[in-house]
Write a protein that holds these residues in place. Structure first.
Motif, mmCIF file in Angstrom:
data_model
loop_
_atom_site.group_PDB
_atom_site.id
_atom_site.type_symbol
_atom_site.label_atom_id
_atom_site.label_comp_id
_atom_site.label_asym_id
_atom_site.label_seq_id
_atom_site.Cartn_x
_atom_site.Cartn_y
_atom_site.Cartn_z
ATOM 1 N N ASN A 1 0.827 -1.211 0.000
ATOM 2 C CA ASN A 1 0.000 0.000 0.000
ATOM 3 C C ASN A 1 0.861 1.260 0.000
ATOM 4 O O ASN A 1 0.626 2.192 -0.764
ATOM 5 N N SER A 2 1.894 1.278 0.822
ATOM 6 C CA SER A 2 2.759 2.461 0.910
ATOM 7 C C SER A 2 3.770 2.514 -0.222
ATOM 8 O O SER A 2 4.257 3.581 -0.586
ATOM 9 N N GLY A 3 4.110 1.354 -0.750
ATOM 10 C CA GLY A 3 5.145 1.300 -1.775
ATOM 11 C C GLY A 3 6.538 1.478 -1.218
ATOM 12 O O GLY A 3 7.514 1.599 -1.977
ATOM 13 N N GLU A 4 6.671 1.489 0.091
ATOM 14 C CA GLU A 4 7.976 1.697 0.724
ATOM 15 C C GLU A 4 8.364 0.491 1.591
ATOM 16 O O GLU A 4 9.088 0.639 2.575
ATOM 17 N N THR A 5 7.888 -0.678 1.235
ATOM 18 C CA THR A 5 8.254 -1.899 1.947
ATOM 19 C C THR A 5 9.681 -2.285 1.558
ATOM 20 O O THR A 5 9.942 -2.605 0.387
ATOM 21 N N ASN A 6 10.601 -2.234 2.509
ATOM 22 C CA ASN A 6 12.016 -2.445 2.205
ATOM 23 C C ASN A 6 12.285 -3.770 1.516
ATOM 24 O O ASN A 6 13.060 -3.845 0.552
ATOM 25 N N GLU A 7 11.655 -4.836 2.023
ATOM 26 C CA GLU A 7 11.928 -6.162 1.470
ATOM 27 C C GLU A 7 11.511 -6.247 -0.001
ATOM 28 O O GLU A 7 12.203 -6.873 -0.816
ATOM 29 N N ILE A 8 10.399 -5.633 -0.342
ATOM 30 C CA ILE A 8 9.943 -5.614 -1.734
ATOM 31 C C ILE A 8 10.887 -4.786 -2.595
ATOM 32 O O ILE A 8 11.281 -5.190 -3.697
ATOM 33 N N GLY B 1 2.617 -3.489 -10.016
ATOM 34 C CA GLY B 1 2.463 -3.224 -8.596
ATOM 35 C C GLY B 1 1.039 -2.839 -8.229
ATOM 36 O O GLY B 1 0.388 -2.091 -8.969
ATOM 37 N N PHE B 2 0.552 -3.378 -7.122
ATOM 38 C CA PHE B 2 -0.684 -2.926 -6.496
ATOM 39 C C PHE B 2 -0.270 -1.976 -5.376
ATOM 40 O O PHE B 2 0.330 -2.392 -4.396
ATOM 41 N N THR B 3 -0.579 -0.708 -5.493
ATOM 42 C CA THR B 3 -0.135 0.246 -4.474
ATOM 43 C C THR B 3 -1.072 1.453 -4.408
ATOM 44 O O THR B 3 -1.798 1.743 -5.365
ATOM 45 N N GLY B 4 -1.017 2.140 -3.288
ATOM 46 C CA GLY B 4 -1.775 3.368 -3.135
ATOM 47 C C GLY B 4 -0.894 4.594 -3.215
ATOM 48 O O GLY B 4 -1.358 5.709 -2.985
ATOM 49 N N ALA C 1 -4.148 0.506 11.168
ATOM 50 C CA ALA C 1 -4.186 -0.929 10.869
ATOM 51 C C ALA C 1 -4.694 -1.161 9.446
ATOM 52 O O ALA C 1 -5.716 -0.592 9.042
ATOM 53 N N PRO C 2 -3.986 -1.962 8.645
ATOM 54 C CA PRO C 2 -4.436 -2.245 7.277
ATOM 55 C C PRO C 2 -5.810 -2.921 7.290
ATOM 56 O O PRO C 2 -5.940 -4.060 7.722
ATOM 57 N N THR C 3 -6.805 -2.219 6.855
ATOM 58 C CA THR C 3 -8.177 -2.744 6.810
ATOM 59 C C THR C 3 -8.783 -2.437 5.443
ATOM 60 O O THR C 3 -8.889 -3.335 4.602
ATOM 61 N N SER C 4 -9.111 -1.177 5.211
ATOM 62 C CA SER C 4 -9.643 -0.793 3.898
ATOM 63 C C SER C 4 -8.618 -1.066 2.792
ATOM 64 O O SER C 4 -8.985 -1.491 1.693
ATOM 65 N N SER C 5 -7.358 -0.810 3.074
ATOM 66 C CA SER C 5 -6.323 -0.976 2.040
ATOM 67 C C SER C 5 -6.168 -2.432 1.630
ATOM 68 O O SER C 5 -6.040 -2.742 0.438
ATOM 69 N N THR C 6 -6.182 -3.343 2.607
ATOM 70 C CA THR C 6 -6.057 -4.760 2.253
ATOM 71 C C THR C 6 -7.333 -5.272 1.590
ATOM 72 O O THR C 6 -7.277 -6.137 0.706
ATOM 73 N N THR C 7 -8.480 -4.741 2.006
ATOM 74 C CA THR C 7 -9.743 -5.093 1.343
ATOM 75 C C THR C 7 -9.698 -4.681 -0.122
ATOM 76 O O THR C 7 -10.122 -5.428 -1.014
#
Length: 336
Positions: free
Chosen positions: A101-108, A124-127, A155-161
């Protein structure tokens, strides 16, 4: 008490409305990028590889499950495991979809340059279209939301939905594009062909010891590599002088050695390269037991042994899934 009852009901409705609105907003974000991703998948001879970590990783696994069950060859690749050997399952013909969602996940973001170097088309799926991840993607699918259902907006809720819904939309469109039929769907579900197959015994489909790749302890890696190339199962079994299971060498073990800059792999002994005490089963085990072990430990090959730990055969994931038997060139090993 009445107050708390009303509060609970209202909060639940509020969360559902926020998430429902997040999904509805996605309809305005379907664009040419989505069409390009669908066409790329339809035209690809490889697989769809989905990767994410944390909550996005869980969503990625569910999307993979939906794609696989509806006719699109797909796997989930954990970004950390990928950097420690699992990259071997990626080819340049694959379509890679990163979820963050953030696009800033280090591992990715550590993984994406390597994936691009392999030759995959990266989506990419991102916001966050201004993120580090977005800059590494050739195709961007907007799964951003206005706010999370969490009262702290954390908490990831709407974004993961939203991610999950977009994955479902992708799967549904692919069903139509690939002319996937109801009969095809039934074949890949319990009660269909796969369900019946998993109730079979390992011994019914395994490769017997006389036609399985194996070498003795102390052998040079040159011989092991020849066996792996000859049988094309991605592994070779290591036995002791009583023909009992001692270890296994997989493509991943070889990549690990190469990453450690072993100067001459062929002159190493198999004992230095193999994974000792590998997971194994016996021929009387059910195929669903084998599949559970493979899924849990992320492996594709299982040695099959007798009660005294002597090699009885070898089982490959592809044969559990019923994707056809392997064709070997030349004769098998001498009989144990």
């Amino acid at each position: 008490m009445r107050y708390y009852f009303i509060m609970i009901i209202e909060k639940a409705k509020e969360a559902l409305k926020i998430e429902a609105d997040s999904i509805l907003q996605l309809t305005k974000k379907i664009s040419g990028s989505f069409e390009r991703l669908v066409n790329a998948i339809c035209n690809s001879r490889g697989r769809v590889i989905i990767s994410g970590i944390g909550k996005s990783g869980l969503i990625g696994k569910k999307i993979v499950a939906t794609l696989v069950s509806t006719g699109t060859n797909s796997i989930f690749l954990h970004p950390v495991e990928a950097l420690h050997g699992d990259l071997g399952m990626v080819s340049g013909e694959d379509i890679f979809i990163a979820i963050s969602n953030s696009g800033e996940t280090n591992e990715i973001n550590q993984l994406l340059p390597v994936i691009k170097n392999i030759g995959c088309l990266v989506a990419g799926f991102t916001g966050n279209f201004d993120s580090t991840m977005a800059k590494s993607c050739e195709i961007l699918i907007d799964t951003g939301v206005k706010k999370e259902a969490c009262p702290f907006n954390m908490a990831p809720t709407s974004s993961t939905t939203a991610q999950l819904a977009m994955g479902d939309a992708l799967a549904v469109v692919l069903i139509t594009m690939k002319k996937f039929k109801k009969s095809d769907f039934m074949k890949s579900h319990p009660g269909g062909v796969l369900g019946q197959r998993l109730s079979c015994r390992v011994g019914e489909i395994m490769f017997e010891a006389s036609t399985a790749p194996w070498v003795l302890t102390g052998s040079l890696m040159g011989l092991a590599l020849e066996q792996m190339d000859r049988f094309k199962l991605g592994a070779v079994i290591v036995l002791d002088f009583e023909k009992k299971l001692k270890g296994i060498i997989t493509d991943g073990d070889i990549r690990h050695c190469m990453a450690n800059k072993e100067t001459d792999l062929r002159t190493q002994t198999v004992d230095k390269v193999m994974s000792s005490n590998p997971h194994s089963l016996n021929a009387k085990s059910f195929l669903y037991e084998a599949l559970n072990i493979m899924e849990k430990y992320q492996i594709t090959v299982l040695p099959i042994v007798e009660e005294d730990n002597r090699l009885d055969g070898i089982l490959h994931l592809h044969d559990i899934l019923g994707k056809g038997s392997f064709q070997f060139n030349g004769a098998g090993n001498e009989k144990l």
